[in-house]
Design a protein around this motif. Structure first.
Motif, PDB file in Angstrom:
ATOM      1  N   HIS A 126       0.847  -1.180   0.000  1.00  0.00           N
ATOM      2  CA  HIS A 126       0.000   0.000   0.000  1.00  0.00           C
ATOM      3  C   HIS A 126       0.883   1.231   0.000  1.00  0.00           C
ATOM      4  O   HIS A 126       2.063   1.158   0.297  1.00  0.00           O
ATOM      5  N   PRO A 127       0.329   2.407  -0.332  1.00  0.00           N
ATOM      6  CA  PRO A 127       1.169   3.595  -0.426  1.00  0.00           C
ATOM      7  C   PRO A 127       1.895   3.889   0.873  1.00  0.00           C
ATOM      8  O   PRO A 127       1.452   3.545   1.964  1.00  0.00           O
ATOM      9  N   ASP A 176       3.421   7.399  -4.049  1.00  0.00           N
ATOM     10  CA  ASP A 176       2.638   6.203  -3.762  1.00  0.00           C
ATOM     11  C   ASP A 176       3.277   4.937  -4.321  1.00  0.00           C
ATOM     12  O   ASP A 176       2.772   3.827  -4.096  1.00  0.00           O
TER      13      ASP A 176
END
Length: 354
Positions: free
Chosen positions: A32-33, A50
Motif C-alpha cells: 500500500h502507499p 505512492d
C-alpha cells in the motif's frame, strides 16, 4: 498475505509494487502507499510517492520513472556481512495478465551492490525476498551494475523481451561486501513495457563460459575456452565479465571464411565487475558471429587471498544480448536452452553470480 496486482496494458497507472520482509532482516516495503515513514535524500522530486516502499536505505539512489508506463519495483532490505558474496531474489507483486514486451530496464543499488537485474518466472510465489533457489527465471534486458546508476537507455529503444501472461517479475540482486562492516542493501528497478505492435525487435541472450578452473591462493591464472558457433548470432551487446580479481579479458573471433579479429580486449580493475561495459551495436548493423566461426574467451586473474578461488566467486563469461538467438556454450559445448539442464549447467546459478 500480500495481494498480487494483476498487470495489464490498460492499468499501468495503477500498478503498486509490494515488497515484503526477508525473515531475518528489516521489512523492505509494502503493498500500500507509503505512510510517510519513507526517508531518503535520494528520492527525486518527480518520483510518485505512492510507488515508494515503506522503508528505504538512506544511500540507495532512486531512478525516477520517465513515463506513466514505467513500473518501479524495490527489493527488500537485506543484511550483508563483511566479506559476504550473496544473491537474493525479490518476488514482486507484479503478475502479468497479458503477454508483454519489456524494453531495457533501469535501476540502482545501495553501496556494496554487484548487480541488480529483472527476471520473470512462471512459478508465481507470494511476494517476498529470499533465496533465488531453482527459479525458472529468464532475464529482461539491462539492469544496474553496482556502482553505476542505470538511468538512461543504452540499448535500442525498440529492442525488448517478450514475457508471457501469468509471469511474475522478480528482482535479482547480488551483493559483494568488500568492507569490514556489515551493510544494509537495497535495489530498485524500473520495468519498461513497450507498446503493442510497432517496430519492436525481440531480444535473446547468449552466455559463453568456461568452468573447472581454480585460481591458486596468492597466485595468478590465465584461462581460455573456445566455442564454435552452430548458427549465425547477431549481437546488439557483447561484453566480457569477471569479478574483482580479474586482470584482463579478451574475446577473439576466428572466422571460418578466413581471418580473425578482436571483439573485446579490456584491462580489468576491481570496479569493472560492477559496471556494465562491453560494446553496443545497432539493430541495423549488429555484430555477427557466423556459423562455423570460433570464439576464444580468455580471462586473467590475480588472487591476493590465502584461499583458492573458483566459480562462482570468480567468473569467466562472454555475454551478449542477441537478435532473437537463445543459446549457451559451456566448455566448448554449444547448447540449446532445452539442452542446458541435461548438461549439468545451472543458468540461474550463473545469473545469481554475474
Amino acid at each position: 498475505m500480500h495481494t498480487k496486482h494483476r498487470f495489464s496494458h490498460r492499468s499501468l497507472r495503477g500498478v503498486l509494487v509490494a515488497l515484503p520482509a526477508l525473515a531475518s532482516v528489516a521489512c523492505g516495503g509494502s503493498d500500500h502507499p507509503s505512510d510517510g515513514s519513507t526517508e531518503s535524500a535520494n528520492v527525486p522530486a518527480n518520483f510518485p510517492k505512492d510507488k515508494l516502499p515503506k522503508e528505504l536505505v538512506a544511500d540507495l539512489p532512486i531512478v525516477a520513472p520517465t513515463s506513466d508506463t514505467d513500473i518501479p519495483v524495490f527489493s527488500g532490505i537485506v543484511d550483508v556481512a563483511p566479506g559476504d558474496d550473496v544473491t537474493f531474489c525479490t518476488w514482486t507483486n507484479v503478475v502479468l495478465d497479458h503477454d508483454t514486451i519489456f524494453a531495457e530496464s533501469f535501476g540502482a543499488e545501495s553501496p556494496e551492490g554487484h548487480h541488480a537485474i529483472l527476471q520473470y518466472t512462471s512459478q508465481v510465489q507470494d511476494p517476498h525476498t529470499g533465496s533465488c533457489g531453482a527459479m525458472d527465471g529468464n532475464m529482461l534486458l539491462g539492469g544496474s551494475g553496482g556502482k553505476n546508476v542505470a538511468d538512461q537507455a543504452t540499448l535500442p529503444k525498440n529492442f525488448g523481451v517478450k514475457v508471457p501472461a501469468g509471469s511474475q517479475l522478480v528482482i535479482n540482486h547480488h551483493w559483494i561486501n568488500t568492507t569490514d562492516e556489515a551493510v544494509k542493501g537495497q535495489a530498485m528497478m524500473l520495468a519498461r513495457p513497450l507498446p503493442d505492435g510497432g517496430d519492436t525487435v525481440l531480444a535473446g541472450n547468449f552466455p559463453m563460459l568456461g568452468l573447472g578452473w581454480t585460481i591458486p591462493a596468492q597466485g595468478q591464472l590465465s584461462y581460455s575456452t573456445e566455442c564454435t558457433y552452430a548458427e549465425d548470432v547477431s549481437y546488439v551487446l557483447a561484453l566480457g565479465h569477471m569479478h574483482e580479481y580479474g586482470q584482463h579479458v579478451n574475446i577473439d573471433v576466428e572466422h571460418a571464411a578466413g581471418g580473425s579479429e578482436s571483439l573485446i580486449d579490456l584491462a580489468w580493475s576491481p570496479d569493472s565487475g560492477t559496471t556494465a561495459g562491453g560494446r553496443i551495436f545497432t539493430l541495423e548493423d549488429p555484430y555477427v558471429i557466423h556459423k562455423g566461426d570460433t570464439v576464444k574467451l580468455t580471462c586473467n586473474w590475480a588472487n591476493n587471498t590465502a584461499e583458492d578461488i573458483g566459480f562462482p566467486r570468480e567468473m569467466c563469461i562472454f555475454f551478449g544480448y542477441t537478435v532473437g538467438t537463445n543459446a549457451f556454450c559451456a566448455n566448448g559445448a554449444w547448447l540449446t536452452p532445452d539442452q542446458v539442464a541435461g548438461a549439468g549447467v545451472d543458468p540461474q546459478d550463473i545469473t545469481n553470480n554475474l
